[in-house]
Design an enzyme around this catalytic site. Structure first.
Site, mmCIF file in Angstrom:
data_model
loop_
_atom_site.group_PDB
_atom_site.id
_atom_site.type_symbol
_atom_site.label_atom_id
_atom_site.label_comp_id
_atom_site.label_asym_id
_atom_site.label_seq_id
_atom_site.Cartn_x
_atom_site.Cartn_y
_atom_site.Cartn_z
ATOM 1 N NE ARG A 161 -4.122 -1.833 0.634
ATOM 2 C CZ ARG A 161 -5.287 -1.672 1.227
ATOM 3 N NH1 ARG A 161 -5.627 -0.528 1.715
ATOM 4 N NH2 ARG A 161 -6.126 -2.695 1.304
ATOM 5 N NE ARG A 163 -7.286 6.078 3.580
ATOM 6 C CZ ARG A 163 -8.135 5.578 4.457
ATOM 7 N NH1 ARG A 163 -9.078 6.333 4.979
ATOM 8 N NH2 ARG A 163 -8.047 4.313 4.825
ATOM 9 N NE ARG A 170 -9.759 8.068 -1.330
ATOM 10 C CZ ARG A 170 -10.936 8.314 -0.765
ATOM 11 N NH1 ARG A 170 -11.307 9.554 -0.536
ATOM 12 N NH2 ARG A 170 -11.724 7.314 -0.436
ATOM 13 C CG ASP A 216 -9.164 -2.316 -3.911
ATOM 14 O OD1 ASP A 216 -8.514 -1.754 -3.021
ATOM 15 O OD2 ASP A 216 -9.983 -3.229 -3.683
ATOM 16 C CE1 TYR A 237 -13.265 -6.628 1.585
ATOM 17 C CE2 TYR A 237 -11.814 -8.356 0.775
ATOM 18 C CZ TYR A 237 -12.034 -7.257 1.581
ATOM 19 O OH TYR A 237 -11.026 -6.795 2.391
HETATM 20 O O1 1CP Z 1 0.036 -1.129 -2.609
HETATM 21 C C1 1CP Z 1 -0.332 -0.206 -3.364
HETATM 22 O O2 1CP Z 1 0.178 0.931 -3.337
HETATM 23 C C2 1CP Z 1 -1.357 -0.512 -4.444
HETATM 24 C C3 1CP Z 1 -2.695 -0.273 -4.068
HETATM 25 C C4 1CP Z 1 -3.628 -1.242 -3.405
HETATM 26 C C5 1CP Z 1 -3.565 -2.629 -3.196
HETATM 27 C C6 1CP Z 1 -2.413 -3.570 -3.488
HETATM 28 C C7 1CP Z 1 -4.877 -0.821 -2.924
HETATM 29 C C8 1CP Z 1 -5.339 0.561 -2.953
HETATM 30 N N1 1CP Z 1 -5.590 -1.909 -2.523
HETATM 31 C C9 1CP Z 1 -4.801 -3.029 -2.650
HETATM 32 C C10 1CP Z 1 -5.161 -4.422 -2.371
HETATM 33 C C11 1CP Z 1 -6.296 -4.701 -1.467
HETATM 34 N N2 1CP Z 1 -7.525 -4.074 -1.406
HETATM 35 C C12 1CP Z 1 -6.320 -5.774 -0.559
HETATM 36 C C13 1CP Z 1 -5.224 -6.804 -0.408
HETATM 37 C C14 1CP Z 1 -4.058 -6.302 0.331
HETATM 38 C C15 1CP Z 1 -4.292 -5.989 1.785
HETATM 39 O O3 1CP Z 1 -4.723 -6.876 2.530
HETATM 40 O O4 1CP Z 1 -3.971 -4.854 2.175
HETATM 41 C C16 1CP Z 1 -7.569 -5.765 0.099
HETATM 42 C C17 1CP Z 1 -8.051 -6.706 1.168
HETATM 43 C C18 1CP Z 1 -8.318 -4.684 -0.458
HETATM 44 C C19 1CP Z 1 -9.701 -4.306 -0.133
HETATM 45 C C20 1CP Z 1 -9.760 -2.906 0.296
HETATM 46 N N3 1CP Z 1 -9.778 -1.850 -0.572
HETATM 47 C C21 1CP Z 1 -9.673 -2.410 1.589
HETATM 48 C C22 1CP Z 1 -9.569 -3.260 2.855
HETATM 49 C C23 1CP Z 1 -10.908 -3.332 3.475
HETATM 50 C C24 1CP Z 1 -11.007 -4.410 4.533
HETATM 51 O O5 1CP Z 1 -11.757 -5.369 4.323
HETATM 52 O O6 1CP Z 1 -10.327 -4.284 5.548
HETATM 53 C C25 1CP Z 1 -9.704 -1.003 1.515
HETATM 54 C C26 1CP Z 1 -9.700 -0.018 2.633
HETATM 55 C C27 1CP Z 1 -9.753 -0.667 0.136
HETATM 56 C C28 1CP Z 1 -9.673 0.671 -0.467
HETATM 57 C C29 1CP Z 1 -8.310 1.039 -0.859
HETATM 58 N N4 1CP Z 1 -7.575 0.334 -1.781
HETATM 59 C C30 1CP Z 1 -6.368 0.961 -1.979
HETATM 60 C C31 1CP Z 1 -6.332 2.115 -1.131
HETATM 61 C C32 1CP Z 1 -5.208 3.111 -1.059
HETATM 62 C C33 1CP Z 1 -7.541 2.148 -0.425
HETATM 63 C C34 1CP Z 1 -7.984 3.213 0.540
HETATM 64 C C35 1CP Z 1 -8.756 4.166 -0.286
HETATM 65 C C36 1CP Z 1 -8.778 5.548 0.171
HETATM 66 O O7 1CP Z 1 -9.340 5.795 1.246
HETATM 67 O O8 1CP Z 1 -8.270 6.427 -0.563
#
Ligand code: 1CP
Length: 356
Positions: free
Chosen positions: A28, A32, A41, A78, A155
């Site tokens: 990640r 943020r 964003r 994502d 999900y």
């Molecule tokens: O790593 C990077 O910079 C690339 C971006 C990336 C990746 C690899 C994002 C952006 N999401 C992911 C993968 C992802 N998304 C996973 C697998 C990895 C992990 O476990 O961290 C999962 C479970 C998600 C699902 C998801 N999308 C969540 C988790 C929710 C939960 O169930 O706990 C969230 C918060 C998101 C939104 C998201 N995706 C990415 C970002 C930066 C965000 C936050 C968005 C924001 O508020 O701007």
């Protein structure tokens, strides 16, 4: 025209070839905790639009690389793009997390799910990859990724994030054949999606099985790992330039590392609930290991962060096959300066482990 990578440490480490220092990237890393991410964003309006606009996805992919000498970029996207492309309607709700407008609960829901064409419904991801590769100009490799079938299924069945996965586990217990049908459909979609990412220019692949650790050992083998192995078997792990290494990450999987290594993956990403040196002894030279600093260590001061980096490098020990990373994603409350401390410490302190 094949393009030589100027910094090829990540690919080399994943293939367990010698490197001058341990490569590092951060799960990640575009997110943020970076003020410039929050600004882009805001410009996009919402998270889904940010993911679906290749120019903006490219911009945020590159942001952490402008700040830190990271050894890899990971495409900003994502894991939930696939269920969205299947028509579930993804929204990110502030302080709640991702939600779907429609969820999956019956066999007939699953039978209606389309198989997305990556160059149609998910073309925005492929366009973002092509754009990032152009902008990177061969400086560092670009990682493409997907969720695992089991993690995506949770999900889709829950309709979003979940704490106890009650609906997904109920389907597993009461209607395992229905769940298998969904997992097989997701496997087909992930194979198409990741192969398209490789064609578009992804130079390494990571599969995130964030919720595999919620399963019992036999359920993990049957409902999660076996599908990741199928994906691994069907990936064309060579692009026009190089081997494309595949890394699997199941959070909470430390008791299953040997089984994960058996899939034939190149790398295993591990969380911080294990000692990386001990895990290395268990897998020998079969796979590379990625990890495994506790993300909350980034809230500490410089001395503690550097001490923790030193201890992980020392635990892994000499020789190739280590990619430094966190054991899970960086959180929004982290001071960006602490990431600079971490990256520099990995590069400085690791050189002694790679001398001939
Ligand atoms: O790593 C990077 O910079 C690339 C971006 C990336 C990746 C690899 C994002 C952006 N999401 C992911 C993968 C992802 N998304 C996973 C697998 C990895 C992990 O476990 O961290 C999962 C479970 C998600 C699902 C998801 N999308 C969540 C988790 C929710 C939960 O169930 O706990 C969230 C918060 C998101 C939104 C998201 N995706 C990415 C970002 C930066 C965000 C936050 C968005 C924001 O508020 O701007």
């Amino acid at each position: 025209m094949p393009q030589e990578l100027k910094n090829n440490r990540l690919i080399k480490a994943l293939l367990r070839e010698p490197v001058d220092m341990t490569p590092v990237w951060i799960m990640r890393q575009a997110g943020r905790y970076l003020p410039e991410y929050r600004a882009t964003r805001k410009k996009a309006g919402d998270f889904v639009t940010l993911c679906q606009t290749p120019e903006l996805a490219c911009e945020v992919t590159l942001q952490p690389l402008l700040r830190y000498p990271l050894d890899a970029a990971i495409i900003f996207s994502d894991i939930l793009t696939i269920p969205d492309a299947m028509g579930l309607g993804l929204k990110l709700i502030e302080s709640v997390g991702p939600r779907f407008e429609r969820s999956i609960s019956t066999l007939s829901d699953i039978k209606k799910l389309p198989l997305p064409d990556p160059e149609q419904e998910l073309k925005y991801v492929m366009d973002a990859i092509r754009l990032v590769r152009k902008e990177l100009n061969g400086n560092v490799p670009l990682i493409g990724f997907s969720g695992s079938p089991w993690t995506l299924a949770t999900y889709m069945i829950e309709g979003g994030s979940s704490k106890n996965f009650s609906k997904a586990k109920k389907m597993l217990d009461k209607e395992p054949d229905t769940l298998h049908l969904l997992l097989q459909h997701l496997t087909d979609a992930v194979v198409l999606y990741l192969n398209a990412q490789i064609n578009a220019g992804a130079q390494a692949i990571m599969i995130f099985d964030t919720w595999g650790g919620m399963l019992s050992t036999p359920d993990y083998m049957e409902f999660s790992l076996s599908y990741m192995k199928r994906i691994r078997d069907y990936l064309k792990t060579k692009n026009s330039e190089n081997r494309v290494p595949v890394t699997l990450f199941t959070k909470g999987a430390n008791q299953w590392i040997e089984d994960i290594a058996e899939t034939g993956c190149d790398g295993i990403s591990i969380d911080w609930n294990c000692n990386i040196g001990e895990v290395r002894k268990r897998v020998g030279d079969r796979v590379a290991l990625q990890g495994n600093m506790d993300p909350s260590m980034l809230r500490e001061d410089e001395e503690k962060i550097v001490g923790e980096v030193r201890s992980i490098l020392d635990s892994y020990g000499h020789g190739p096959g280590h990619v430094f990373n966190l054991g899970h994603g960086i959180t929004p409350d982290i001071n960006p300066e602490n990431v600079a401390i971490l990256v520099d410490a990995v590069h400085d302190l690791s050189q002694q482990y790679h001398k001939k």
